[in-house]
Design an enzyme around this catalytic site. Structure first.
Site, PDB file in Angstrom:
ATOM      1  CB  THR A 139      -0.881   0.020   1.132  1.00 21.75           C
ATOM      2  OG1 THR A 139      -1.318  -1.241   1.573  1.00 21.75           O
ATOM      3  CG2 THR A 139      -2.048   1.173   1.156  1.00 21.75           C
TER       4      THR A 139
ATOM      5  NE  ARG B 217      -8.647  -8.018  -0.241  1.00 20.48           N
ATOM      6  CZ  ARG B 217      -7.863  -7.180  -0.055  1.00 20.48           C
ATOM      7  NH1 ARG B 217      -7.236  -6.266  -0.734  1.00 20.48           N
ATOM      8  NH2 ARG B 217      -7.110  -7.372   1.184  1.00 20.48           N
TER       9      ARG B 217
ATOM     10  N   GLY C 163     -10.008  -4.181   0.569  1.00 28.44           N
ATOM     11  CA  GLY C 163      -9.478  -4.475   1.568  1.00 28.44           C
ATOM     12  C   GLY C 163      -9.774  -3.147   2.435  1.00 28.44           C
TER      13      GLY C 163
ATOM     14  N   GLY D 287      -5.214  -6.449   4.986  1.00 29.65           N
ATOM     15  CA  GLY D 287      -6.253  -5.622   4.890  1.00 29.65           C
ATOM     16  C   GLY D 287      -7.457  -6.309   5.819  1.00 29.65           C
TER      17      GLY D 287
END
Length: 306
Positions: free
Chosen positions: A175, A203, A205, A229
């Site tokens: 990230t 998906r 997170g 996440g």
């Protein structure tokens, strides 16, 4: 780490937690990007600019680099596509904006800010977020072909992962984030990511979930998280740090340290933060976390190798 005196402004950046890299050329390339991002953010704050502007511009630089899991360097889903997430939050008002699963926006952090300022919503996802970006006709929200995000490095990573069919904890992380305190006393925080490599289509997170991966409140701190996440969502980590400071009167260092050392609700990854006095913290329990920080007292740190 924490600054020892009150700062007029402060900024901290992370480039994702995970294994510490060993390729010196890769480390140095990342450090150059972090240097550019830190210098950009510091210049904005030093001139009296807002923490929101600093956070957005810093994260845009990281999103434009293929060396970080965000924007151009985002990982691929199980289908071999890029689905990008981002959040930005204003600690003065608790206004926030987020996008999830976008596929055509070059800089998701800027789209997240437009969700905050141009709509009555907090989170837009997938086709709706991409459609909103098209409607804006804003040069800061550039539309690109999805192929722009597909890098050779991430394609090879997905191939290797599928052949092994198992994720290490570090492969579940990646990230970028930034937290800043400006001269006006306002805190902002932002986070952007490509998500989890080989993730299922759709998906999301913690990065686009306010309170999980990102939080800002002038009364306490600003937070940006990186790690697994799902664990950050289950435990509302970013908000939990604010709550520990607000209700338990813990300082920023202690609040983050206790969260990362929790045995009851284990968290694997890293957390950066700035409190209302400009104290900076960069903590992680993974193998490494690319990070950088600076403030008005002269503090300046850049570390991409551990």
């Amino acid at each position: 780490m924490a600054a020892k005196q009150k700062s007029d402004y402060a900024i901290v950046i992370h480039g994702g937690a995970g294994n510490a890299p060993t390729d010196q050329e890769f480390i140095e390339a990342r450090e150059r990007v972090l240097e550019q991002a830190l210098s950009t953010g510091t210049a904005i704050l030093d001139k009296g600019g807002t923490s929101l502007d600093a956070v957005e511009q810093v994260i845009r630089i990281l999103e434009d680099s293929p060396l970080f899991n965000a924007g151009r360097g985002g990982v691929l889903t199980a289908k071999g596509h890029n689905e990008l997430d981002a959040t930005i939050m204003n600690g003065e008002t608790r206004a926030c904006g987020a996008v999830g699963g976008v596929t055509t926006v070059k800089n998701p952090i800027s789209l997240a800010r437009r969700v905050m300022t141009e709509t009555r919503h907090v989170l837009l996802a997938a086709e709706g977020a991409d459609a909103f970006a098209q409607q804006l006709n804003d040069p800061a929200v550039e539309i690109v072909d999805p192929a722009y995000f597909r890098t050779k490095r991430q394609a090879e990573r997905l191939k290797r992962l599928k052949e092994r069919e198992k994720l290490t904890p570090e492969e579940q992380m990646g990230t970028v984030g930034c937290v800043a305190l400006d001269r006006h006393g306002n805190i902002a925080a932002g986070t952007s990511t490509g998500g989890l490599v080989n993730k299922k289509h759709g998906r999301l997170g913690d990065s686009p979930i306010v309170g999980a991966g990102t939080y800002a409140d002038n009364s306490t701190c600003g937070i940006s998280c990186t790690g697994v996440g799902e664990d950050f969502i289950r435990n509302v980590i970013a908000y939990d740090i604010h709550a520990r400071m607000h209700y338990r009167k813990q300082n920023l260092d202690t609040a983050i340290s206790q969260v990362l050392k929790s045995k009851e609700h284990p968290i694997h990854g890293g957390i950066i933060g700035v409190d209302r006095r400009g104290n900076i913290t960069m903590q992680f329990n993974s193998g490494g976390m690319a990070r950088a920080a600076a403030d008005s007292t002269g503090l300046r740190v850049i570390e991409a190798g551990k």
